[in-house]
Design a protein around this motif. Sequence first.
Motif, PDB file in Angstrom:
ATOM      1  N   PHE A  13       0.957  -1.426  -0.037  1.00 48.74           N
ATOM      2  CA  PHE A  13       0.022  -0.232  -0.440  1.00 48.74           C
ATOM      3  C   PHE A  13       1.097   0.885  -0.182  1.00 48.74           C
ATOM      4  O   PHE A  13       0.502   2.290  -0.841  1.00 48.74           O
ATOM      5  N   VAL A  14       2.361   1.203   1.003  1.00 50.26           N
ATOM      6  CA  VAL A  14       3.279   2.329   0.743  1.00 50.26           C
ATOM      7  C   VAL A  14       3.141   2.613  -0.483  1.00 50.26           C
ATOM      8  O   VAL A  14       3.428   3.323  -1.207  1.00 50.26           O
ATOM      9  N   MET A  19       4.683   5.061  -5.475  1.00 52.42           N
ATOM     10  CA  MET A  19       5.175   5.431  -7.271  1.00 52.42           C
ATOM     11  C   MET A  19       3.272   6.207  -7.521  1.00 52.42           C
ATOM     12  O   MET A  19       3.912   6.611  -8.157  1.00 52.42           O
ATOM     13  N   SER A  20       2.071   6.619  -7.036  1.00 56.74           N
ATOM     14  CA  SER A  20       0.969   7.070  -7.815  1.00 56.74           C
ATOM     15  C   SER A  20       0.020   7.379  -7.099  1.00 56.74           C
ATOM     16  O   SER A  20      -0.632   7.497  -6.253  1.00 56.74           O
ATOM     17  N   ALA A  24      -4.956  15.173  -5.875  1.00 57.91           N
ATOM     18  CA  ALA A  24      -5.104  15.932  -4.469  1.00 57.91           C
ATOM     19  C   ALA A  24      -3.810  15.790  -3.729  1.00 57.91           C
ATOM     20  O   ALA A  24      -3.848  17.421  -3.968  1.00 57.91           O
ATOM     21  N   VAL A  25      -2.479  15.354  -3.453  1.00 57.12           N
ATOM     22  CA  VAL A  25      -1.258  15.386  -2.655  1.00 57.12           C
ATOM     23  C   VAL A  25      -0.835  15.741  -4.079  1.00 57.12           C
ATOM     24  O   VAL A  25      -0.267  16.786  -3.433  1.00 57.12           O
ATOM     25  N   VAL A  26      -0.723  15.716  -5.200  1.00 51.14           N
ATOM     26  CA  VAL A  26       0.314  15.725  -6.249  1.00 51.14           C
ATOM     27  C   VAL A  26      -0.509  17.266  -6.484  1.00 51.14           C
ATOM     28  O   VAL A  26       0.624  18.167  -6.521  1.00 51.14           O
TER      29      VAL A  26
END
Length: 141
Positions: A13-14, A19-20, A24-26
């Motif tokens: 999961f981490v 990796m993608s 919203a975070v980007v």
Amino acid sequence: MTWALASSILIGFVFKMLMSPPSAVVAWGLSKFALHPHLDTKDVMITFNGKHLEEEEKDRFTDYFNKSNFLKKHDIFPGNEKLFLHPVTNVTPFVINVKNRKKEINFFVYSSDNHVDVVKQYKEKVFSYSLSSDYLQKFTM
């Protein structure tokens, strides 16, 4: 056995998030380093020729600034930062002072016939770029 399965799922999961990441975070990460940021009217104080813009004018100017299109960044070489802070022109700039939390950023907005020049000052760093905005070019108090 269950410990190994749980840890491999957690690591997967981490790894997937690294990796993608979600958009919203980007978007948040990119907005922190944007040269032409989106301004909030409650955080800005705009002056022109020593006079503060009133609420309605300030809202309109900030909206035009936010909707303007980025054209290009101008290179500033070390040693000539003062030229960009006080250019040798007879044009009086709109000065946008942004204060939020610990940051204080100053924008000097110079209008010309075909584009708008912006000088951004943050601490000791100075950046210069051009915008395209018909409304900013024709903005009057």
